[in-house]
Scaffold this active site. Structure first.
Site, short mmCIF file in Angstrom:
data_model
loop_
_atom_site.label_atom_id
_atom_site.label_comp_id
_atom_site.label_asym_id
_atom_site.label_seq_id
_atom_site.Cartn_x
_atom_site.Cartn_y
_atom_site.Cartn_z
N HIS A 64 0.74 -1.20 0.01
CA HIS A 64 0.07 0.08 -0.05
C HIS A 64 0.82 1.17 -0.02
CE1 HIS A 64 0.27 1.04 4.39
NE2 HIS A 64 0.44 -0.11 4.68
N ASP A 178 6.58 1.45 6.65
CA ASP A 178 5.21 1.05 6.34
C ASP A 178 4.32 2.11 5.60
OD1 ASP A 178 2.69 0.02 6.81
OD2 ASP A 178 2.64 0.64 8.92
N GLU A 210 -5.01 2.43 2.80
CA GLU A 210 -4.83 1.23 3.61
C GLU A 210 -4.96 1.68 5.11
OE1 GLU A 210 -2.91 -2.24 6.10
OE2 GLU A 210 -2.51 0.07 6.04
N GLU A 211 -4.02 2.65 5.46
CA GLU A 211 -4.03 2.97 6.90
C GLU A 211 -5.33 3.65 7.61
OE1 GLU A 211 -1.86 2.13 8.71
OE2 GLU A 211 0.25 2.24 7.41
N ASP A 233 3.45 -6.18 3.16
CA ASP A 233 3.33 -5.11 4.36
C ASP A 233 4.53 -5.24 5.21
OD1 ASP A 233 2.28 -3.02 5.81
OD2 ASP A 233 0.45 -3.47 5.03
N HIS A 321 4.78 3.35 12.47
CA HIS A 321 3.85 4.15 12.97
C HIS A 321 4.42 5.27 14.01
CE1 HIS A 321 -0.37 2.60 11.67
NE2 HIS A 321 0.65 1.76 11.11
#
Length: 358
Positions: A64, A178, A210-211, A233, A321
């Site tokens: 993604h 990510d 996606e997030e 991922d 993140h």
């Protein structure tokens, strides 16, 4: 180390692409895909894949494009920006970090600030600060000055961290593994297989949003209608001080991750076992993950249409993140190897045997 690979990693990880603001990464992905195939497909939200091979069945592979970040929610009269998260954030990783506000005309640097600890009560110091109590300082003194710089409510805000190999050059630092790791893997699989005589049609690329709910995965799967799908991922590495091995035993450099369960999906067991057997046949190292704290695009892929056998092949990453993340070069390479070996075996009869339960 391959300089071309490093340059692609640098380009992917340093290019901003927030959920709903993926255009910069989309254009980069398109530029890379067109070097491997002229058959490019994009859905109406911006997910993009390149196609190689002309046989049935269809196989979908996607990372993604989007990264976690923020959006400007308001501007104070004194010239500070209030913001909301795009994707999941933890307050501890935000304060005093530099960020980039992506305005229509130019990018501006800001600093995430809050009330200083010197004036906090003892109880306040013990708590994780809510994002609602933070602000971004871009060096303005009024709302009017902020607006004169071109900043508007709704502008995206990205993290800042350059791509950099660490002391061990296989340990790779960036802000957005990510999931630019998944984008990188999808591009390299496309590159490696473009000269092969595939027994299928491979659609390889990346999704959007996606997030914030696996949204691009849903639209892309509906457009491609694959028989088999793979999401690529990152997973949470547990090889740092303070981690409980029962939470995750994943380690950098020990191979790609095969997800046996997450919050969004239990993989189709026949496909899962097929991937494991292929890894063993080719002596490809791998790690198994069962984790209920997250999900991937596979959560939407596998329930599209009448059901698509789907597997997640990821790489472990530290500090996801946040403004920084670290992956291992070998894990990326082994993920590419494994996916290429699996895809080359997915002919019509094999795929027919990987559906249903009988």
């Amino acid at each position: 180390m391959d300089k071309a690979n490093y340059q692609l990693m640098k380009d992917l990880t340093e290019t901003e692409g927030l959920p709903g603001f993926e255009d910069r990464v989309y254009n980069l992905m398109k530029k890379e895909i067109v070097t491997h195939t002229e058959e490019i497909y994009s859905d109406n939200l911006g997910s993009i894949v390149g196609k190689i091979g002309n046989e049935e069945p269809k196989v979908l592979l996607a990372g993604h494009m989007d990264e976690v970040g923020f959006i400007v929610s308001s501007i104070t009269k004194n010239g500070f920006l209030r913001f909301k998260p795009l994707g999941g954030w933890w307050g501890h990783v935000l304060l005093s970090q530099r960020v980039k506000i992506l305005t229509k005309n130019k990018d501006l640097t800001g600093i995430v600030g809050s009330k200083p600890p010197h004036v906090l009560s003892g109880e306040e110091r013990k708590k994780v600060l809510d994002i609602e109590k933070m602000f971004i300082d871009i060096g303005a003194s009024s709302r009017e000055e902020v607006e004169s710089f071109g900043v508007a409510v709704g502008d995206a805000i990205a993290t800042i961290c350059p791509f950099e190999p660490l002391a061990n050059e296989k340990m790779l630092l960036s802000r957005t593994w990510d999931n630019r790791a998944g984008c990188y893997i999808a591009l390299k699989v496309l590159e490696r297989l473009k000269g092969e005589s595939l027994p299928n049609s491979l659609y390889s690329g990346a999704t959007v949003q996606e997030e914030v709910g696996l949204r691009g995965a849903e639209t892309l799967a509906k457009m491609i209608q694959p028989a088999i799908a793979f999401a690529t991922d990152v997973g949470v590495a547990g090889d740092i001080p303070g981690m409980n091995q029962e939470d995750t035993s994943l380690e950098l450099g020990k191979g790609p991750i095969l997800s046996f369960m997450d919050r969004s999906m239990i993989p189709h067991r026949k496909l899962r076992d097929f991937v494991v057997e292929t890894a063993k046949e080719n002596n490809t190292p791998y790690q198994v993950d069962i984790m209920m704290g997250g999900g991937t695009d596979a959560g939407k892929f596998h329930i599209s249409n009448i059901g698509i056998p789907t597997m997640v092949v990821s790489v472990p990453s530290r500090y996801i993140h946040s403004h920084v993340s670290v992956v291992h070069y070998d894990d990326l390479e082994h993920a590419i190897d494994l996916l290429c070996n699996v895809i080359k075996k997915l002919d019509r009869s094999t795929v027919e045997g990987l559906t249903g339960l009988s």
